[in-house]
Design a protein around this motif. Structure first.
Motif, PDB file in Angstrom:
ATOM      1  N   UNK A  57      35.494  19.033  44.858  1.00 54.71           N
ATOM      2  CA  UNK A  57      35.761  18.451  46.142  1.00 54.71           C
ATOM      3  C   UNK A  57      34.646  17.484  46.709  1.00 54.71           C
ATOM      4  N   UNK A  58      33.720  18.173  47.080  1.00 53.03           N
ATOM      5  CA  UNK A  58      32.481  17.440  47.457  1.00 53.03           C
ATOM      6  C   UNK A  58      31.678  16.574  46.168  1.00 53.03           C
ATOM      7  N   UNK A  59      31.610  17.485  45.354  1.00 54.82           N
ATOM      8  CA  UNK A  59      31.360  16.460  43.783  1.00 54.82           C
ATOM      9  C   UNK A  59      32.467  17.241  42.952  1.00 54.82           C
ATOM     10  N   UNK A  60      32.414  16.650  41.631  1.00 50.66           N
ATOM     11  CA  UNK A  60      33.513  16.996  40.860  1.00 50.66           C
ATOM     12  C   UNK A  60      33.072  18.334  40.066  1.00 50.66           C
ATOM     13  N   UNK A  61      31.896  18.815  40.423  1.00 51.96           N
ATOM     14  CA  UNK A  61      31.449  20.026  39.647  1.00 51.96           C
ATOM     15  C   UNK A  61      31.355  21.017  40.884  1.00 51.96           C
ATOM     16  N   UNK A  62      31.113  20.873  42.217  1.00 52.34           N
ATOM     17  CA  UNK A  62      30.904  21.640  42.987  1.00 52.34           C
ATOM     18  C   UNK A  62      31.381  23.315  42.759  1.00 52.34           C
ATOM     19  N   UNK A  63      30.426  24.218  42.807  1.00 52.46           N
ATOM     20  CA  UNK A  63      30.728  25.490  42.510  1.00 52.46           C
ATOM     21  C   UNK A  63      30.237  26.454  43.360  1.00 52.46           C
ATOM     22  N   UNK A  64      31.340  27.424  43.817  1.00 55.19           N
ATOM     23  CA  UNK A  64      30.716  28.551  44.740  1.00 55.19           C
ATOM     24  C   UNK A  64      30.181  29.636  43.984  1.00 55.19           C
ATOM     25  N   UNK A  65      29.584  30.516  44.964  1.00 55.00           N
ATOM     26  CA  UNK A  65      29.375  32.049  44.357  1.00 55.00           C
ATOM     27  C   UNK A  65      29.763  33.102  45.313  1.00 55.00           C
ATOM     28  N   UNK A  66      29.750  34.288  44.579  1.00 54.48           N
ATOM     29  CA  UNK A  66      30.064  35.642  45.518  1.00 54.48           C
ATOM     30  C   UNK A  66      28.819  36.411  45.344  1.00 54.48           C
ATOM     31  N   UNK A  67      28.225  36.921  46.198  1.00 58.61           N
ATOM     32  CA  UNK A  67      27.183  37.882  46.359  1.00 58.61           C
ATOM     33  C   UNK A  67      27.515  39.021  46.956  1.00 58.61           C
ATOM     34  N   UNK A 112      29.091  28.160  35.107  1.00 60.24           N
ATOM     35  CA  UNK A 112      30.417  28.155  34.882  1.00 60.24           C
ATOM     36  C   UNK A 112      30.932  29.399  35.008  1.00 60.24           C
ATOM     37  N   UNK A 113      32.340  29.311  35.702  1.00 56.22           N
ATOM     38  CA  UNK A 113      32.950  30.613  35.985  1.00 56.22           C
ATOM     39  C   UNK A 113      32.820  31.765  34.859  1.00 56.22           C
ATOM     40  N   UNK A 114      32.651  32.703  35.183  1.00 60.08           N
ATOM     41  CA  UNK A 114      32.656  33.928  34.311  1.00 60.08           C
ATOM     42  C   UNK A 114      30.877  33.981  33.585  1.00 60.08           C
ATOM     43  N   UNK A 115      30.207  32.944  33.722  1.00 65.41           N
ATOM     44  CA  UNK A 115      28.864  33.350  33.497  1.00 65.41           C
ATOM     45  C   UNK A 115      28.042  33.924  34.734  1.00 65.41           C
ATOM     46  N   UNK A 116      28.124  35.158  34.945  1.00 68.22           N
ATOM     47  CA  UNK A 116      27.601  35.710  36.178  1.00 68.22           C
ATOM     48  C   UNK A 116      26.027  35.565  35.699  1.00 68.22           C
ATOM     49  N   UNK A 117      25.389  35.575  36.855  1.00 66.54           N
ATOM     50  CA  UNK A 117      24.020  35.572  36.802  1.00 66.54           C
ATOM     51  C   UNK A 117      23.210  36.757  37.329  1.00 66.54           C
ATOM     52  N   UNK A 118      22.398  37.383  36.580  1.00 65.00           N
ATOM     53  CA  UNK A 118      21.870  38.544  37.162  1.00 65.00           C
ATOM     54  C   UNK A 118      20.507  38.578  37.435  1.00 65.00           C
ATOM     55  N   UNK A 119      20.102  39.255  38.859  1.00 69.84           N
ATOM     56  CA  UNK A 119      18.710  39.271  39.293  1.00 69.84           C
ATOM     57  C   UNK A 119      18.480  40.733  39.795  1.00 69.84           C
ATOM     58  N   UNK A 120      17.729  41.338  38.904  1.00 68.38           N
ATOM     59  CA  UNK A 120      17.162  42.734  39.274  1.00 68.38           C
ATOM     60  C   UNK A 120      18.679  43.579  38.878  1.00 68.38           C
ATOM     61  N   UNK A 121      19.016  44.252  40.252  1.00 68.21           N
ATOM     62  CA  UNK A 121      20.203  45.138  40.209  1.00 68.21           C
ATOM     63  C   UNK A 121      21.350  44.214  40.727  1.00 68.21           C
ATOM     64  N   UNK A 122      21.226  43.039  41.288  1.00 68.82           N
ATOM     65  CA  UNK A 122      22.230  42.305  41.817  1.00 68.82           C
ATOM     66  C   UNK A 122      22.911  41.306  40.867  1.00 68.82           C
ATOM     67  N   UNK A 123      24.088  40.959  41.100  1.00 68.63           N
ATOM     68  CA  UNK A 123      24.788  40.138  40.563  1.00 68.63           C
ATOM     69  C   UNK A 123      25.323  38.928  41.232  1.00 68.63           C
ATOM     70  N   UNK A 124      24.914  37.621  40.836  1.00 65.68           N
ATOM     71  CA  UNK A 124      25.640  36.558  41.656  1.00 65.68           C
ATOM     72  C   UNK A 124      26.623  35.878  40.757  1.00 65.68           C
ATOM     73  N   UNK A 125      27.825  36.328  41.490  1.00 63.08           N
ATOM     74  CA  UNK A 125      29.127  36.034  40.692  1.00 63.08           C
ATOM     75  C   UNK A 125      29.373  34.386  40.665  1.00 63.08           C
ATOM     76  N   UNK A 126      29.539  33.733  39.566  1.00 63.76           N
ATOM     77  CA  UNK A 126      29.553  32.665  39.616  1.00 63.76           C
ATOM     78  C   UNK A 126      31.148  32.473  39.739  1.00 63.76           C
ATOM     79  N   UNK A 127      31.841  31.931  40.824  1.00 63.72           N
ATOM     80  CA  UNK A 127      33.081  31.717  40.766  1.00 63.72           C
ATOM     81  C   UNK A 127      33.321  30.388  41.109  1.00 63.72           C
ATOM     82  N   UNK A 128      33.080  29.616  40.227  1.00 60.58           N
ATOM     83  CA  UNK A 128      33.020  28.299  40.566  1.00 60.58           C
ATOM     84  C   UNK A 128      33.634  28.109  41.892  1.00 60.58           C
ATOM     85  N   UNK A 129      34.127  29.385  41.952  1.00 63.63           N
ATOM     86  CA  UNK A 129      35.405  29.637  42.125  1.00 63.63           C
ATOM     87  C   UNK A 129      36.074  28.074  41.660  1.00 63.63           C
TER      88      UNK A 129
END
Length: 378
Positions: free
Chosen positions: A232-242, A211-228
């Motif tokens: 569209x493709x599915x009702x839950x389709x979610x994008x990420x910013x890295x 979900x948006x706001x629940x960013x995911x952390x990998x070592x020193x990197x952050x996967x920003x969950x932006x379901x944004x």
């Protein structure tokens, strides 16, 4: 004259290097027309195996002399027989594809996208025979896989070589064209499996909500969950910013097309969401972001080294699916202008929900054929 064996990895390297290759595909015509090996410098010839059993001359008449010829069939056996017959007739440079098209469907080619600002790395795994793209983020001994294919041993080998431990497996949406390996690899390594909750209403297993706001952390990197949250493709389709540079779009936006909204039987319901995501939500983002999709439709979308990527601003100029400005025309395009649905897509969705547990052989059969996640793969 002898024949050589070529692996899917070797054939992939030839295609990515734009090397010349003649393919004699001895599967039946329908299977060949549905799905075949393609490349910018690949010439494909189809002569069904049964037409060559008693007389190899039709193949000798069609394949050019002096060029590398790869004989291909479904599983390998028929191609070995035909390759041997051609070689015995005096032709050289004859090879067969080890494991046939089943092997071709399952090979993953790791392509480095970039170093990341926190010291990590981002890799794209190109499933060239299926058109699927998955990703690994590496940082400080940890790893996350996004949109994992079911052939998890290939990721395992990669992570072993890199000396990293899997912490997260993430699916951008509930896939309909291929069986996700996300849950399996997460269970094996005690990692968290993330799925958008709106796509998980029928799943039979526990998962972490993406979900948006629940960013995911990998070592020193952050996967920003932006379901944004990009339905569209599915009702839950979610994008990420890295790294504020890369936009992972799942099956919403591809390089040459956009995602189809019909694989849950809800095209009419979701087409408005798809338009809003593509024409409003993504429009608010920087044009300099590099789009990394979960699929490609044609080999022409493969760039340097096999990387499938495109600048968001460029896509807004050149992608046909982002340039249908009349809403009614857009609705018509994405609900009527659709290729056939992926093979076994209903069973694949059921498997990804945990409602079916097909055997390895059954999973392989369910996935055979091209991906068909885009609106128009012309």
């Amino acid at each position: 004259m002898g024949i050589q064996k070529m692996t899917s990895k070797e054939v992939t390297k030839m295609i990515l290097n734009n090397e010349e290759l003649v393919i004699l595909d001895v599967r039946n015509e329908a299977d060949f027309n549905d799905w075949k090996i393609e490349g910018n410098n690949v010439e494909s010839i189809n002569i069904p195996y049964f037409d060559l059993l008693d007389d190899i001359s039709p193949a000798l008449d069609k394949i050019p002399d002096g060029k590398n010829v790869l004989v291909v069939c479904a599983k390998e056996g028929s191609s070995i027989f035909v390759a041997e017959q051609i070689a015995e007739a005096g032709r050289s440079n004859i090879s067969y594809l080890e494991g046939g098209m089943k092997s071709w469907s399952e090979y993953l080619e790791p392509v480095k996208v970039s170093d990341l600002s926190g010291g990590g790395e981002l890799y794209q795994f190109v499933r060239i025979g299926k058109g699927c793209l998955s990703y690994i983020v590496l940082s400080n001994g940890e790893a996350a896989i996004i949109d994992t294919s079911r052939m998890i041993e290939q990721y395992e080998q990669f992570m072993q070589e890199k000396g990293v431990k899997l912490i997260h497996a993430i699916d951008t949406h509930l896939h309909a064209d291929h069986i996700s390996g996300g849950r399996a690899v997460a269970q094996k390594y005690g990692a968290a499996y993330h799925l958008p909750p709106k796509d998980a209403t029928e799943v039979t297993f526990e998962y972490e909500k993406l979900e948006e706001g629940n960013d995911i952390y990998v070592g020193n990197e952050t996967i920003k969950v932006k379901p944004i949250y990009t339905p569209g493709h599915t009702i839950g389709s979610t994008s990420f910013m890295i790294d504020n540079k890369y936009l992972l779009t799942g099956d919403i936006l591809f390089i040459d097309s956009v995602g189809r909204p019909d694989l849950a039987g809800l095209a009419e319901d979701w087409v408005g969401d798809l338009r809003d995501t593509l024409y409003s939500r993504y429009k608010e983002l920087s044009e300099e972001l590099v789009v990394l999709p979960a699929h490609f439709g044609k080999v022409t979308e493969l760039g340097v080294g096999g990387l499938v990527a495109g600048r968001l601003g460029t896509l807004y100029n050149e992608n046909p699916g982002l340039n249908i400005h009349d809403e009614r025309e857009f609705r018509k395009t994405v609900t009527e202008n659709l290729p056939p649905q992926p093979n076994s897509y209903q069973e694949i969705r059921q498997t990804n929900m945990g409602k079916m547990n097909p055997s390895e052989h059954e999973q392989r059969e369910m996935e055979i054929g091209p991906n068909r996640c885009a609106v128009h793969d012309k």
